[in-house]
Design an enzyme around this catalytic site. Structure first.
Site, short mmCIF file in Angstrom:
data_model
loop_
_atom_site.label_atom_id
_atom_site.label_comp_id
_atom_site.label_asym_id
_atom_site.label_seq_id
_atom_site.Cartn_x
_atom_site.Cartn_y
_atom_site.Cartn_z
CG ASP A 1 -2.07 1.00 1.06
OD1 ASP A 1 -1.81 2.18 0.72
OD2 ASP A 1 -3.22 0.60 1.27
CB CYS B 1 -22.98 23.60 -22.88
SG CYS B 1 -24.19 22.27 -22.92
CE LYS C 1 -4.27 4.46 4.70
NZ LYS C 1 -5.47 4.43 3.85
CG ASP D 1 -9.07 3.28 -3.06
OD1 ASP D 1 -8.48 2.96 -4.11
OD2 ASP D 1 -8.69 4.21 -2.32
CG ASN D 2 -8.63 2.50 -8.14
OD1 ASN D 2 -8.32 2.05 -9.24
ND2 ASN D 2 -7.75 2.58 -7.14
#
Length: 891
Positions: free
Chosen positions: A449, A577, A473, A521-522
């Site tokens: 990590d 837009c 971590k 986490d993704n």
């Protein structure tokens, strides 16, 4: 924490997005008792303490035994023979400085229970459950019973008849834009077609900002009938004024008593389809097991046929009253064989679900369990059904009672790769330490990590403490795991798993692995890891959470489908837009504010620094096209020229305030006046329809007033951020800033008729108007001390005011602007527990796909779907040089 005002948002940040301030405030007054400090009790206590109640008292009058170490993560060998509650107290107290944690070592009695709002019994007798349950019911105390025996678990809740559910599911109330409302009985409401309304039959809504039919504004909640995804009907509107335009319908959630909530059959969802008969039998089997213990003064012996026969006879006797059509006798025998087992994954799952029920009891948030839930993972047992009598490994005896000593040796020899040491990663590593994964001489766990510990992690990443903030971590998690189980072999890495780390995580690395656990986490990282597992033929455990929702997936080479490629999802993209000229939701104004922040305080300073340090910057910029190059280079020039000479470089704090005031005028007055000059309020399209209709909300310019908080908020934040760019010391004193503003001259603005405003992204592309819709990935929008969120919240709400869009408070703005994923410790622990149950099957080498489970859960409404994974896809291919008669090969 003494109420909503005292909530530590830094500590509870992710949980607040699940529960909200009001629910957290109610929780802060609750005193909770958790009785029994074996593996199940400590899991419940951990999650409840992390959630932020007022106090938790842990009770146990028994001493630590070897079997406790297989699932009680706060007990060590040095605690053998000592009281379990006292030995756990220090570690439990360290979890949350805002919660008082007490230990009680005497047997439970009536007077003691009356001190608490919620009582949880674990590993208790049926007699105690009945006695204390009746007491709690009569005194309005929320009562929960949780129990696990081997691979089976039981949960019961009684919150009384007066308990109110303030929010049944935790879903953010729907808010929809209105296109038209008819004058008839019933009135038909047509919503804009950019987003489905998401309402259900019987939902109640309130109306606001309706022009014409103003009788609806600020009226009492109106019950609706769904007519379609973009329409619903309401009460009689035939006598109301004619509808002109605009309006917002917002869903209202109203409290309802538990008795009414339990009659809502949409909340009654079975867990693990196909096991209904098994779980009905377990309801009788657990009662029979209590009777067995009462008469024999012991649990059934492991894998003892005669004890299983006795338990089955007792269940048959109970069924004479219950009258089940058919008993699942196999589950009764399995319960008897494994009842002495004490498994960390089962305790993690049942304990986290029980802890979520405690949170419901304390907060009124989410729908309580409809009283009984049974869970089993008996498919984890060996497929060959040939179980030898267990021998002892001491620490793992609670696990060996179920699986035997040969399996324990196999677990300890595993070499696993854990990717991610965040919330799920911490829970996985805790479970791995308890089951002994990789704890043998030849076993190992590698965890990687790249992140460092932050304060907001402490609320759910329970291996970390406040003194660990700023540390790696993976390294801290590895130390914590070895503290739980000194036999663990854990190697910590700080690498991101991507193409840059392929030299580390290569063929040789994966060759030595038995499996991989993804705690990411993704989606992109999951897909990349999944690709590596496919390439190197390794199994993968995967899980994720979103607030109270969670999922798990097990990938077995050649047996189940893989995680798969990234699914294309552009539904959340906001047209440029819309951001630039036609916002109609608070999400639009927040993204616009993010873009403003990025452009003003990030891109321009970066360009200036590159211009000063990189000799090729100008030449490189000129290749980007004339329009972009001109805008970039003009910004660089103006940033280096003093304001007196026509630039934007400030020389003093007063200059920063003046710049902020002028920027306010440009964004919230001048630009809106220019838009209305191009498209006046009564403008019609070429087809004769009103231009300002549907999702196009007609805006109005704002007049600056320093006495309006939001107006001054913008100036304070913008001037401080601008000063930071030029190393000019800022100020927070609002009175002194007001004084400076009195001397700021704001020139009169005149709209320009030659300006063209684009009404679609296609027009913008055709004329190559450059824009950005990127996330402020490094703006640290979760840091309240640097004015980043101050600016984004103020700018967003001012623009929302321009367009008659309801404002969002700071908390909600942070969640939306920061794209923060709501998280809570209970869901994380439940997901990790389910993942580790699949680990048991992988290590045993189960080859029957029906043994495995994918899970989708929602602890808010007790929604559990455990189902068989999908098989891998098969393809038919033709081999080279095949003759016309050759059969294709199926792979």
């Amino acid at each position: 924490m003494s109420g909503a005002v005292g909530i530590d948002e830094g500590f509870y940040s992710r949980q607040l997005y699940v529960l909200g301030h009001e629910a957290m405030g109610r929780m802060s007054t609750a005193n909770v008792l958790v009785a029994g400090m074996r593996g199940l009790g400590v899991e419940i206590a951990k999650d409840v303490i992390l959630s932020g109640v007022r106090s938790v008292t842990v009770q146990d009058d028994q001493h630590t035994q070897w079997t406790d170490l297989s699932s009680q993560f706060f007990l060590k060998e040095c605690h053998l023979g000592q009281n379990r509650a006292l030995c756990s107290l220090q570690q439990l107290t360290a979890l949350n400085p805002h919660v008082q944690v007490l230990a009680y070592t005497q047997p439970l009695d009536t007077d003691f229970l009356l001190q608490f709002q919620v009582v949880v019994l674990t590993n208790s007798s049926l007699d105690d459950q009945k006695r204390f349950g009746e007491l709690c019911h009569s005194r309005g105390i929320q009562f929960i019973v949780a129990d696990t025996k081997g691979l089976c678990g039981q949960l019961f809740c009684d919150f009384g008849e007066c308990f109110e559910v303030l929010d049944s599911d935790g879903v953010t109330p729907a808010s929809v834009m209105i296109q038209h409302i008819s004058k008839e009985n019933p009135g038909l409401v047509i919503c804009t077609d950019d987003k489905k309304h998401g309402l259900n039959k019987g939902s109640k809504v309130v109306f606001s900002e309706v022009q014409g039919m103003t009788e609806l504004n600020n009226s009492q909640p109106v019950e609706i009938n769904v007519c379609g995804p973009y329409s619903f009907s309401i009460n009689d509107t035939s006598s109301f004024s004619d509808y002109i335009r605009g309006g917002v319908a917002t869903e209202v959630k109203q409290p309802k008593p538990l008795r009414e909530a339990l009659q809502d059959h949409s909340l009654l969802v079975m867990n693990d389809w196909g096991k209904e008969r098994r779980h009905k039998t377990l309801h009788l089997a657990f009662q029979a097991l209590h009777g067995f213990v009462k008469t024999q003064q012991r649990l059934p012996q492991c894998w003892c046929q005669s004890d299983a026969d006795s338990l089955l006879a007792a269940v048959r006797e109970l069924n004479k009253v219950a009258q089940l059509e058919q008993l699942d006798e196999a589950v009764v025998r399995s319960l008897s064989y494994t009842a002495r087992g004490d498994l960390a994954p089962v305790n993690a799952f049942i304990g986290s679900v029980a802890a979520q029920e405690v949170i419901k009891a304390c907060s009124g948030k989410f729908t309580p369990l409809q009283q009984w839930m049974y869970f089993d993972a008996l498919e984890c047992l060996p497929e060959d059904k040939d179980q030898a009598a267990p021998s002892s490994f001491f620490r793992y005896d609670g696990q060996i009672a179920v699986f035997g000593s040969d399996f324990q040796e196999k677990l300890m020899m595993q070499n696993y790769f854990v990717v991610g040491a965040g919330a799920i990663g911490c829970e996985l590593l805790k479970n791995f330490a308890l089951v002994g994964l990789g704890a043998g001489e030849d076993g190992k766990i590698t965890v990687t990590d790249m992140d460092f510990i932050e304060k907001s992690n402490l609320n759910r990443q329970f291996l970390f403490r406040s003194q660990d903030i700023g540390k790696s971590k993976s390294e801290v998690a590895a130390v914590a795991v070895r503290e739980m189980n000194p036999q663990m072999n854990v190697v910590a890495h700080q690498n991101r798993l991507d193409t840059n780390s392929e030299e580390v995580y290569n063929y040789n690395f994966f060759k030595g692995l038995h499996g991989v656990a993804a705690a990411l986490d993704n989606v992109e990282a999951r897909v990349y890891l999944d690709g590596l597992c496919i390439k190197y033929q390794k199994s993968m455990l995967e899980g994720g959470t979103l607030g109270s929702k969670g999922h798990t997936l097990v990938v077995v080479p050649h047996l189940t489908a893989s995680y798969g490629p990234v699914k294309s999802n552009s539904s959340g993209d906001i047209p440029l837009c819309t951001l630039k000229n036609f916002p109609h939701r608070i999400e639009h104004t927040l993204q616009w504010a993010r873009d403003q922040f990025e452009g003003l305080f990030k891109h321009v300073p970066e360009n200036v620094n590159q211009f000063l340090s990189d000799a090729e910057f100008v030449e490189r910029t000129l290749t980007h096209g004339d329009a972009e190059a001109l805008e970039t280079l003009e910004g660089v020039w103006r940033s280096q020229v003093n304001m007196e000479a026509g630039g934007t470089r400030p020389q003093s704090w007063e200059d920063c305030v003046s710049w902020a005031r002028h920027k306010w005028e440009t964004l919230f007055n001048n630009d809106i006046r220019q838009l209305l000059h191009c498209f006046p309020e009564g403008e019609v399209t070429s087809t004769g329809l009103p231009f300002w209709s549907g999702s196009k909300r007609c805006p109005h310019p704002l007049d600056f007033d320093p006495n309006i908080a939001t107006h001054l908020d913008y100036v304070v934040a913008a001037s401080n951020l601008y000063g930071q760019i030029y190393n000019i010391k800022g100020r927070r004193d609002r009175n002194s800033i007001k004084k400076i503003l009195e001397g700021v001259h704001v020139p009169i603005f005149t709209p320009n008729s030659s300006v063209k405003i684009h009404t679609s992204d296609k027009e913008m592309e055709e004329e190559k108007v450059m824009g950005s819709n990127d996330a402020v990935s490094d703006s640290r929008s979760d840091d309240d001390s640097n004015f980043h969120m101050d600016y984004i919240v103020a700018a967003s709400n001012l623009r929302a005011e321009n367009y008659y869009i309801p404002a969002a408070d700071r908390h909600q703005s942070k969640r939306i602007a920061g794209r923060i994923i709501p998280a809570i410790a209970t869901t994380t622990a439940a997901v990790a527990g389910l993942m580790c149950l699949e680990l048991y099957k992988l290590v045993q080498g189960h080859q029957n796909i029906s043994s495995y489970r994918s899970a989708f859960i929602n602890l808010a409404v007790q929604y559990f779907v455990l189902s068989q994974p999908c098989p891998p896809p098969h393809f038919e291919v033709s081999l080279p040089h095949q003759t016309s008669q050759s059969e294709p090969v199926r792979v």
